[in-house]
Design a protein around this motif. Structure first.
Motif, PDB file in Angstrom:
ATOM      1  N   UNK A 167       9.455   6.852  -0.479  1.00 13.47           N
ATOM      2  CA  UNK A 167       8.017   6.621  -0.443  1.00 13.47           C
ATOM      3  C   UNK A 167       7.663   5.442  -1.342  1.00 13.47           C
ATOM      4  N   UNK A 168       6.791   4.579  -0.808  1.00 11.96           N
ATOM      5  CA  UNK A 168       6.304   3.442  -1.581  1.00 11.96           C
ATOM      6  C   UNK A 168       5.144   3.937  -2.439  1.00 11.96           C
ATOM      7  N   UNK A 203       5.426  -0.351  -5.875  1.00 14.34           N
ATOM      8  CA  UNK A 203       4.456  -1.446  -5.836  1.00 14.34           C
ATOM      9  C   UNK A 203       4.792  -2.506  -6.886  1.00 14.34           C
ATOM     10  N   UNK A 204       5.113  -2.061  -8.077  1.00 14.92           N
ATOM     11  CA  UNK A 204       5.502  -3.010  -9.121  1.00 14.92           C
ATOM     12  C   UNK A 204       6.751  -3.769  -8.718  1.00 14.92           C
ATOM     13  N   UNK A 205       7.735  -3.047  -8.156  1.00 16.33           N
ATOM     14  CA  UNK A 205       8.976  -3.698  -7.729  1.00 16.33           C
ATOM     15  C   UNK A 205       8.729  -4.716  -6.628  1.00 16.33           C
ATOM     16  N   UNK A 249       4.303  -0.821   3.296  1.00 18.72           N
ATOM     17  CA  UNK A 249       3.667   0.489   3.135  1.00 18.72           C
ATOM     18  C   UNK A 249       4.631   1.567   3.613  1.00 18.72           C
ATOM     19  N   UNK A 250       4.148   2.789   3.720  1.00 17.32           N
ATOM     20  CA  UNK A 250       4.974   3.923   4.135  1.00 17.32           C
ATOM     21  C   UNK A 250       4.941   4.115   5.646  1.00 17.32           C
ATOM     22  N   UNK A 283       0.814  -1.211   0.000  1.00 21.15           N
ATOM     23  CA  UNK A 283       0.000   0.000   0.000  1.00 21.15           C
ATOM     24  C   UNK A 283       0.848   1.261   0.000  1.00 21.15           C
ATOM     25  N   UNK A 284       0.303   2.297  -0.644  1.00 23.47           N
ATOM     26  CA  UNK A 284       0.897   3.617  -0.535  1.00 23.47           C
ATOM     27  C   UNK A 284       0.480   4.312   0.744  1.00 23.47           C
ATOM     28  N   UNK A 285      -0.263   3.609   1.588  1.00 26.27           N
ATOM     29  CA  UNK A 285      -0.678   4.120   2.887  1.00 26.27           C
ATOM     30  C   UNK A 285       0.397   3.943   3.935  1.00 26.27           C
TER      31      UNK A 285
END
Length: 297
Positions: A216-217, A222-224, A198-199, A177-179
């Protein structure tokens, strides 16, 4: 060439009936008999067609479906059951955007939600938008997050069944997550994910500092993460599944063997190989060929 047309509806509105399946079958060349996966909720029809004809067939079957609240996806018959699930959290595995709910605690939800929406639509870059939103949360007490998790954060329908069923069948599951870790940890534990990424919010004692630990993610991270997990598990691309709803999910959706846009922003739905708009997250199990009787309790 054999293909599988999968039709799914929301379990609360089971409209995949015999009449609809007969009409869809008639629109597909070399169609086999429909196979029910869950009464009224999901079915699949194998058919024979050249790959180049699939876009036109999607249009034809879409015309047959009309305004029926049914999702149609066409999939190859091989490698249907996936060995890796990588899932977004906000508005995918849960029904909320966590940063927006945090902003509500300081009276800034309307302002922050507008930024979130633009980022998820792909209108602005994810990373600077996240920094901007988090800066507005400076001074918020971390104990407020526990209250949010208990009172406001709800699991998306079908999320727990999706994760538990895939785990029961040997798949590795990751919440990416980008959360923020303060949310993904508890959510991942509730849903039964193997791991979460996540972050991390920077803290000043028991208060948010208004900054995020770097890096930051975001979209590429996410792809990585999907590629890293795939390689570590010794899997090929066709054995992977990714699901998300926003622009920062596009790269991992494109990288996966089965990339699903779940109740997604228009640009994401247009780019994804599979789309679920009406169904809940158990639709991802039907896309893999699971029958309702095979779902984990």
């Amino acid at each position: 060439m054999l293909h599988i047309a999968v039709l799914t509806a929301n379990p609360d509105n089971p409209v995949v009936n015999g009449d609809l399946l007969d009409r869809v079958r008639a629109a597909l060349p070399g169609a086999h008999d429909p196979k029910s996966l869950a009464d009224g909720v999901a079915a699949e029809i194998a058919f024979e067609a050249d790959a180049g004809s699939l876009p036109g067939l999607l249009d034809d079957v879409g015309s047959v479906l009309g305004n029926s609240p049914v999702d149609l996806n066409i999939l190859p018959p091989a490698h249907r059951r996936k060995a890796l699930l990588v899932a977004d959290m906000d508005s995918t595995m849960i029904g909320q955007e966590c940063v927006d709910e945090l902003a509500d605690l300081v009276g800034l939800k309307a302002q922050v939600s507008l930024i979130t929406e633009r980022a998820m639509q792909g209108e602005i870059a994810f990373e600077p938008a996240l920094r901007e939103r988090v800066a507005l949360l400076k001074g918020l007490a971390t104990n407020q997050i526990d209250r949010l998790l208990e009172e406001r954060i709800t699991l998306m329908s079908g999320a727990e069944t999706l994760v538990k069923t895939m785990r029961a069948n040997g798949a590795h599951t990751a919440l990416v997550s980008g959360g923020f870790t303060l949310f993904t940890g508890p959510v991942a534990a509730r849903l039964g994910f193997h791991e979460d990424r996540s972050n991390r919010l920077d803290l000043d004692g028991e208060f948010l500092r208004g900054t995020i630990a770097e890096p930051i993610l975001g979209r590429e991270a996410k792809r990585e993460a999907l590629v890293e997990l795939r390689d570590a598990l010794g899997l090929n691309r066709e054995q992977t599944l990714a699901v998300g709803d926003g622009a920062n999910d596009l790269a991992m959706i494109a990288e996966a063997g089965l990339g699903v846009a779940f109740r997604a922003k228009p640009a994401v739905a247009a780019a994804a190989g599979a789309r679920v708009t009406h169904g809940d997250l158990t639709a991802l199990l039907y896309l893999q060929g699971y029958h309702r009787d095979e779902f984990a309790a």
